[in-house]
Design an enzyme around this catalytic site. Structure first.
Site, short mmCIF file in Angstrom:
data_model
loop_
_atom_site.label_atom_id
_atom_site.label_comp_id
_atom_site.label_asym_id
_atom_site.label_seq_id
_atom_site.Cartn_x
_atom_site.Cartn_y
_atom_site.Cartn_z
N GLN A 1 -5.42 -2.00 9.06
CA GLN A 1 -5.14 -3.36 8.45
C GLN A 1 -5.93 -4.45 9.33
O GLN A 1 -5.77 -4.56 10.52
CB GLN A 1 -3.64 -3.54 8.22
CG GLN A 1 -3.35 -5.00 7.78
CD GLN A 1 -3.83 -4.80 6.08
OE1 GLN A 1 -3.83 -3.80 5.51
NE2 GLN A 1 -4.36 -5.87 5.75
N ASP B 1 -11.87 1.77 3.45
CA ASP B 1 -12.23 0.43 3.10
C ASP B 1 -13.86 0.52 2.86
O ASP B 1 -14.25 -0.50 2.29
CB ASP B 1 -11.69 -0.28 4.32
CG ASP B 1 -10.65 -0.86 4.52
OD1 ASP B 1 -10.25 -1.54 3.28
OD2 ASP B 1 -9.98 -1.20 5.49
N LYS C 1 0.97 -1.29 -0.11
CA LYS C 1 -0.02 0.07 0.17
C LYS C 1 0.99 1.28 0.00
O LYS C 1 0.60 2.11 -0.67
CB LYS C 1 -0.95 -0.12 1.19
CG LYS C 1 -2.00 -1.02 0.94
CD LYS C 1 -2.85 -1.18 2.39
CE LYS C 1 -3.90 -2.35 2.01
NZ LYS C 1 -4.57 -3.07 3.06
N1 GUN Z 1 -7.03 -7.54 5.36
C1 GUN Z 1 -7.16 -8.09 4.16
N2 GUN Z 1 -7.80 -7.37 3.33
C2 GUN Z 1 -8.35 -6.22 3.85
C3 GUN Z 1 -8.99 -4.99 3.51
O1 GUN Z 1 -9.41 -4.94 2.19
N3 GUN Z 1 -8.71 -3.98 4.40
C4 GUN Z 1 -8.29 -3.97 5.70
N4 GUN Z 1 -8.36 -2.86 6.29
N5 GUN Z 1 -7.84 -5.06 6.06
C5 GUN Z 1 -7.53 -6.15 5.26
#
Ligand code: GUN
Length: 280
Positions: free
Chosen positions: A97, A120, A53
């Protein structure tokens, strides 16, 4: 292989090139999108995601901050950080996350994020907006799948769309996005009777169940568009999806590979959400 390959890497790269221009245009107005990524503990998979990211932000010219907190972080400490980020002017998007260590209440953490910065789109406020079709932010995986469908020239209107999986992150919002584009949508899950009978009706089949090579050729209508959200290891430890690619690609009209299909799109859509949040 008969099916056309839906190449998530190429489509993702094209979208990122376009977004890079949007970020440059925002910079002329004195706006730099900013993303805060919060990671608690040291889950190796989460660390890889967070690193990717950060790299994507750098590539596009998005400002990013990473907050790596120890595994024993308390709920109050995490909520205090989120409250600080909610009002931090250079931060437009906050991503915590998941999964979080078990002493932390994931739902409360998600709800603490300001809906405007919830890149998200997991919070109840944003989920509700998606439901009524009045949204700015979309969850990254379903949004990425819609981009793959559009980029492949597939029209959703009037099509039989079958989603296998009913998670809050993928299955449910996915069904809603297909519905907004006038698909006839069926959601299947572990209690669905005669699953094959339902999946064989699908013009567009989205598979998000987390079982390696679960969907086989006999479950797919000839010519169908098959989108594989799975990320599993097969018996030899090789990365594979929820769809048995070798057999299904002989029947389907178009199919996403794993890796290189849905995966590359998710971070790209996170970048899109961050840009959207900055431009509000
Ligand atoms: N962990 C696995 N996929 C995701 C996601 O799309 N967003 C977040 N915040 N954590 C994750």
């Amino acid at each position: 292989m008969k099916a056309k390959l839906i190449d998530g890497k190429t489509i993702s790269a094209e979208l990122r090139a376009q977004m890079k221009k949007e970020v440059a245009a925002l910079a002329e107005d004195g706006i730099t999108p900013g993303l805060a990524v919060v990671i608690v503990g040291d889950d190796p998979a989460s660390k890889v995601y967070v690193r990717n990211k950060k790299k994507a932000c750098e590539e596009l010219g998005i400002y990013s901050e990473e907050y790596a907190l120890p595994a024993e972080t308390t709920q109050d400490e995490l909520l205090a950080l989120i409250r600080k980020l909610n009002t931090k002017p250079d931060i437009d998007g906050i991503l915590v996350q998941l999964p979080l260590p078990k002493q932390l209440d994931e739902k409360a953490v998600i709800e603490a994020i300001s809906p405007d910065k919830d890149v998200d789109a997991f919070s109840a406020a944003n989920v509700g907006k998606i439901m009524i079709g009045d949204y700015k932010l979309l969850p990254c995986t379903p949004a990425g799948i819609m981009e793959l469908i559009h980029a492949s020239g597939v029209e959703v209107k009037g099509k039989e769309c079958v989603v296998i999986g009913r998670s809050n992150i993928v299955g449910k919002p996915m069904a809603m996005l297909l519905l907004h584009e006038h698909g006839t949508v069926t959601i299947c899950h572990s209690r669905t009777r005669d699953l094959s009978e339902v999946t064989r009706r699908a013009d567009i089949l989205i598979v998000a169940i987390g079982k390696a090579k679960f969907v086989t050729a006999d479950m797919v209508k000839p010519g169908a568009v098959v989108i594989d959200v799975g990320m599993n290891r097969d018996e030899n430890g090789k990365l594979c999806g929820d769809v048995d690619f070798d057999s299904v690609s002989e029947v389907a009209g178009a199919i996403t590979p794993v890796p290189g299909g849905v995966g590359p799109m998710t971070i790209t859509m996170l970048m899109k959400n961050t840009i959207t949040a900055a431009g509000k």
